[in-house]
Design a protein around this motif. Structure first.
Motif, PDB file in Angstrom:
ATOM      1  N   UNK A   8       0.761  -1.243   0.020  1.00 21.83           N
ATOM      2  CA  UNK A   8      -0.111  -0.089  -0.063  1.00 21.83           C
ATOM      3  C   UNK A   8       0.766   1.275   0.043  1.00 21.83           C
ATOM      4  N   UNK A   9       0.536   2.260  -0.922  1.00 16.88           N
ATOM      5  CA  UNK A   9       1.374   3.351  -0.850  1.00 16.88           C
ATOM      6  C   UNK A   9       0.532   4.647  -0.306  1.00 16.88           C
ATOM      7  N   UNK A  10       1.054   5.758   0.091  1.00 16.98           N
ATOM      8  CA  UNK A  10       0.335   6.870   0.495  1.00 16.98           C
ATOM      9  C   UNK A  10       1.168   8.168  -0.012  1.00 16.98           C
ATOM     10  N   UNK A  11       0.025   9.158  -0.282  1.00 13.37           N
ATOM     11  CA  UNK A  11       0.550  10.628  -0.544  1.00 13.37           C
ATOM     12  C   UNK A  11       0.649  11.319   0.828  1.00 13.37           C
ATOM     13  N   UNK A  12       1.829  11.650   1.364  1.00 16.84           N
ATOM     14  CA  UNK A  12       1.986  12.161   2.661  1.00 16.84           C
ATOM     15  C   UNK A  12       2.042  13.703   2.273  1.00 16.84           C
ATOM     16  N   UNK A  13       2.052  14.444   1.285  1.00 16.45           N
ATOM     17  CA  UNK A  13       2.388  15.546   1.053  1.00 16.45           C
ATOM     18  C   UNK A  13       0.974  16.514   0.835  1.00 16.45           C
ATOM     19  N   UNK A  14       1.196  17.767   0.843  1.00 18.19           N
ATOM     20  CA  UNK A  14      -0.145  18.810   0.964  1.00 18.19           C
ATOM     21  C   UNK A  14      -0.581  18.924  -0.603  1.00 18.19           C
ATOM     22  N   UNK A  15      -0.023  18.085  -1.747  1.00 16.56           N
ATOM     23  CA  UNK A  15      -0.331  18.418  -3.133  1.00 16.56           C
ATOM     24  C   UNK A  15      -0.446  17.046  -3.761  1.00 16.56           C
ATOM     25  N   UNK A  30      -3.789  14.496  -1.686  1.00 19.80           N
ATOM     26  CA  UNK A  30      -3.167  14.496  -0.262  1.00 19.80           C
ATOM     27  C   UNK A  30      -3.666  13.710   0.524  1.00 19.80           C
ATOM     28  N   UNK A  31      -2.999  12.683   1.239  1.00 21.85           N
ATOM     29  CA  UNK A  31      -3.721  11.779   2.033  1.00 21.85           C
ATOM     30  C   UNK A  31      -4.374  10.390   1.523  1.00 21.85           C
ATOM     31  N   UNK A  32      -4.187  10.354   0.162  1.00 18.54           N
ATOM     32  CA  UNK A  32      -4.851   9.119  -0.483  1.00 18.54           C
ATOM     33  C   UNK A  32      -3.792   8.090  -0.519  1.00 18.54           C
ATOM     34  N   UNK A  33      -4.630   6.780  -0.377  1.00 12.35           N
ATOM     35  CA  UNK A  33      -3.888   5.750  -0.408  1.00 12.35           C
ATOM     36  C   UNK A  33      -3.821   5.028  -1.945  1.00 12.35           C
ATOM     37  N   UNK A  34      -3.058   4.063  -2.027  1.00 15.82           N
ATOM     38  CA  UNK A  34      -2.799   3.390  -3.477  1.00 15.82           C
ATOM     39  C   UNK A  34      -2.728   1.966  -3.007  1.00 15.82           C
ATOM     40  N   UNK A  35      -3.476   0.973  -3.310  1.00 16.68           N
ATOM     41  CA  UNK A  35      -3.177  -0.419  -3.179  1.00 16.68           C
ATOM     42  C   UNK A  35      -2.991  -1.207  -4.304  1.00 16.68           C
ATOM     43  N   UNK A  45     -10.392  -7.425   1.452  1.00 18.65           N
ATOM     44  CA  UNK A  45     -11.810  -6.777   1.687  1.00 18.65           C
ATOM     45  C   UNK A  45     -12.417  -5.602   0.816  1.00 18.65           C
ATOM     46  N   UNK A  46     -11.448  -4.954   0.136  1.00 15.51           N
ATOM     47  CA  UNK A  46     -11.480  -4.179  -0.944  1.00 15.51           C
ATOM     48  C   UNK A  46     -10.753  -4.315  -2.189  1.00 15.51           C
ATOM     49  N   UNK A  60      -5.898  -0.177   2.299  1.00 13.00           N
ATOM     50  CA  UNK A  60      -6.756   0.865   1.862  1.00 13.00           C
ATOM     51  C   UNK A  60      -6.725   1.146   0.587  1.00 13.00           C
ATOM     52  N   UNK A  61      -7.510   1.701  -0.187  1.00  9.92           N
ATOM     53  CA  UNK A  61      -7.279   2.059  -1.787  1.00  9.92           C
ATOM     54  C   UNK A  61      -7.735   3.484  -1.834  1.00  9.92           C
ATOM     55  N   UNK A  62      -7.693   3.749  -3.170  1.00  5.64           N
ATOM     56  CA  UNK A  62      -8.047   5.173  -3.590  1.00  5.64           C
ATOM     57  C   UNK A  62      -9.549   5.598  -3.227  1.00  5.64           C
TER      58      UNK A  62
END
Length: 546
Positions: free
Chosen positions: A70-77, A112-117, A131-132, A228-230
Motif C-alpha cells: 500500500x502506498x500513500x501521498x503524505x504531501x499537501x499536493x 493529499x492523504x490518499x492511499x493506493x493498493x 476486503x476492498x 486501503x485503496x483510492x
C-alpha cells in the motif's frame, strides 16, 4: 465542565535545576538534520504505508490469498505515480534481481492523504479475498512472508544494488522509500520491521504519516492488516496535525485517557489510565503529582502523544517532565516560571515535534503578553510578543503550513470576542467570533489540515459548539452542534474515529461505578459512548482549554 480558567494537572516527582526564561534571547535552530548513511531523507511526497507478504500460500491459515503493498501521498499536493516502480528484494539480495521482482506503476495521481493498493504475486490456495478492490494488480513481486524488502523507486536501475555485498547507498535520489522486514538488510535507519508471518503485515504508524527514517520505529506489526485503496477516506498528513489529538499509540485516533490522584492529598501521586481507542488495550502509568499542569503532545516526533507535565516552582522556577514514547526515556527541562501558561506547547518551527512553550500574560491592563518557546532540547529560547493582559491564548496551525501560529482571544466589547492571529504564511488578521466568555476548543473540524476557530458556550444546561470552518471562512448563526451538559461535562474534542476531522466530544463523570463515560459525535457514526474513568478523574484531552 466548561469553565474559563487555566487548569492544573500532573507528573512524576523529580529534582530540577533553576532557570527563569529571559526575554533577551536568540532564536534557536532545528538541530535535527539527519546524516546517517543508513537512512534516506524522509520522504515528503509518497511512502510505502503497508507491506504484506503472506499471500500465495498452499497451506496454513494466511490472512489473504495474495501479497500486497500500500502506498500513500503524505504531501499537501497531488502526486503522480507515473514513472515510478516497486522493486522487491530478498532479505540479502538485490532489488529487482529479475524482471518478476519489479512492477512499473500506472500513470495515476494521488491526492493529499490518499492511499493506493497494489495486489502482488501469485494467488494462493488458502487465505481470504481482500476486503476492498485493488487499485492495481500484478503477478510480479511474490514476496517472502517473513523476511524481505521492498522499495518505491524513480529510475533506479534494476538489479543494481541491495545485496549484502552491494547495498544501495542511502540517501539516494532514485529511491523514494524503502521498507525492510525480518532479517532483511538495507532498511531505513539500518533497521527492519520485525519478522512478519502469513497473518501479520507491516503498517506505517500515524495513518501512514509517520516517517522518521527508521523502519523499526515507523511501523507496527499488525495481525490481519486491512489495506486501503483510492476509495478509502483520505487522511492528509502534516508535520504538525492541525488537531493536537491525544493519541498515545499512533493509530491516528484520539484515545480515552484520564488521570487520577492515586496517592491522595494535595501533592499525591498521579496515575494516567489510557485506553487505546477501538481496542481492549488499557495501560496505567504513574507520572506526576497533584498540582502539576499536564501537557501531553508529541515531543519526540514519533506521531505518538508523550505523557508530560509542567510543574510550577516553589518560587518562580518551573520545569517540563516528559516521558518520551520513542525511546521510553525521561526528559526533564527547566523552562518558564510560576504563573506562566504551558498549555501553548506546539510545533512552532514545523519539524514535527512539539516545542516546549509557555504564554506569559501581561502583568497589568494594557501590558503586552509574551510567548516563549524552545525548538531544541536545552537550546536557545525564542520569544514572541503577542497579545495583552486579559487575553486567552489559542495556538494552532491556522494557515496549514505545519507550524503553530500565535493567536489570542480578546474581549472586543459589546458582548463579542475577537481572535487576533499572527500566522506564519497567511500573516496578520483578526476575526470577530463568539463571546468573551466562550471556551476555546481548537481543532480541524472540516479536515482541511488547518485549525478552525472554535468555541463552546453553555446554554439552558446544554453545551453549544460554534465552529468557523477554515475551508469556507464562514459559520452559521446556529451552533455547529449541541452536545453535552454544561453543568457536569468536560469538553474533550478530538479525532475519535480517525477520519482526519475533529469530533465534538465530552467526558461525563458519574458517582455511580462504571457510569463515567466519554461521548463523541462521530462524522458518520453519530453519538458514541465509551464508559471509562471514575468520578474525581480528570480527562487528559481537556488539557488545552481555558
Amino acid at each position: 465542565m466548561i469553565r474559563k480558567s487555566i487548569l492544573s494537572s500532573f507528573i512524576a516527582a523529580a529534582a530540577f535545576a533553576a532557570l527563569v526564561v529571559s526575554t533577551n534571547v536568540l532564536a534557536g535552530g532545528d538541530g535535527g538534520a539527519k546524516s546517517t548513511s543508513d537512512a534516506p531523507s524522509a520522504s515528503t511526497t509518497l511512502v510505502i504505508s503497508q507491506v504484506y507478504g503472506g499471500g500465495g500460500a498452499t497451506s496454513g491459515t494466511p490472512t489473504y490469498l495474495k501479497d500486497y503493498v500500500e502506498l500513500k501521498n503524505i504531501s499537501s499536493s497531488p502526486q503522480s505515480l507515473n514513472g515510478l516502480s516497486l522493486y522487491y528484494g530478498s532479505a540479502t539480495g538485490q532489488f529487482a534481481s529479475s524482471a518478476t521482482n519489479a512492477f512499473a506503476l500506472p500513470n495515476v495521481t494521488l491526492n493529499p492523504g490518499q492511499y493506493y493498493f497494489v495486489e502482488l504475486g501469485s494467488i494462493g490456495t488458502v487465505g481470504g479475498a481482500f476486503p476492498i478492490v485493488p487499485d492495481a494488480s500484478t503477478t510480479n513481486l511474490s514476496m517472502s512472508g517473513t523476511n524481505g524488502k521492498v522499495a518505491l523507486v524513480n529510475g533506479l536501475p534494476a538489479n543494481s544494488c541491495g545485496a549484502t555485498a552491494t547495498p544501495c547507498t542511502l540517501p539516494n535520489a532514485q529511491i523514494i522509500d524503502v521498507v525492510a522486514y525480518g532479517t532483511a538488510n538495507n532498511g531505513e535507519g539500518g533497521t527492519a520491521v520485525p519478522v512478519l508471518s502469513t497473518t501479520t503485515g507491516a503498517v506505517r504508524k500515524g495513518n501512514g504519516c509517520t516517517d522518521s527514517d527508521n523502519n523499526l520505529n515507523d511501523f507496527d506489526v499488525i495481525t490481519a492488516p486491512v489495506p486501503r485503496n483510492m476509495s478509502t477516506t483520505a487522511a492528509p498528513c502534516s508535520a504538525t496535525p492541525a488537531q493536537n489529538i491525544i493519541d498515545f499509540n499512533g493509530d491516528g485516533k484520539t484515545d480515552f485517557a484520564v488521570t487520577r490522584n492515586t496517592g491522595g492529598g494535595p501533592s499525591g501521586q498521579i496515575t494516567w489510565f489510557i485506553n487505546y481507542a477501538g481496542t481492549a488495550t488499557t495501560v496505567a502509568s504513574e507520572w506526576g503529582l497533584n498540582g502539576d499542569f499536564f501537557v501531553p503532545v508529541d515531543y519526540d516526533g514519533d506521531q505518538k502523544t508523550d505523557i508530560a507535565v509542567w510543574r510550577p516552582g516553589a518560587a518562580t522556577v518551573a520545569a517540563f517532565y516528559i516521558l518520551q514514547s520513542a525511546t521510553n526515556t525521561v526528559r526533564v527541562e527547566p523552562f518558564g516560571q510560576t504563573g506562566d501558561d504551558p498549555s501553548v506547547v506546539d510545533d512552532y518551527n514545523g519539524d514535527g515535534k512539539a516545542d516546549l512553550a509557555v504564554y506569559r500574560g501581561g502583568a497589568s491592563v494594557g501590558d503586552p503578553s509574551t510567548w516563549f518557546y524552545r525548538t531544541t532540547a536545552n537550546g536557545p529560547v525564542t520569544y514572541m510578543p503577542w497579545g495583552q493582559n486579559g487575553d486567552f491564548p489559542a495556538p494552532g496551525d491556522y494557515d496549514g503550513d505545519g507550524k503553530a501560529d500565535f493567536v489570542v482571544q480578546r474581549n472586543n466589547g459589546g458582548g463579542q470576542a475577537r481572535f487576533w492571529r499572527m500566522q506564519t504564511t497567511a500573516g496578520f488578521d483578526s476575526v470577530v467570533f463568539g463571546t468573551p466568555t466562550d471556551v476555546i476548543v481548537p481543532g480541524d473540524y472540516d479536515g482541511d489540515g488547518k485549525t478552525d476557530i472554535a468555541t463552546v458556550r453553555g446554554s439552558a444546561g446544554q453545551i453549544n459548539w460554534y465552529v468557523r470552518r477554515s475551508s469556507t471562512g464562514t459559520e452559521g448563526n446556529s451552533p455547529y452542534a449541541v452536545f453535552g451538559a454544561s453543568a457536569t461535562d468536560f469538553v474533550v474534542q478530538g479525532d475519535y474515529d480517525g477520519d482526519g476531522k475533529t469530533d465534538v466530544a465530552v467526558w461525563r463523570p458519574s458517582a455511580s461505578p462504571g457510569a463515567s463515560t466519554f461521548w463523541y459525535l462521530g462524522t458518520t457514526s453519530g453519538a458514541v459512548g465509551m464508559p471509562y474513568g471514575q468520578n474525581g478523574d480528570y480527562p487528559v484531552a481537556y488539557y488545552n482549554h481555558h
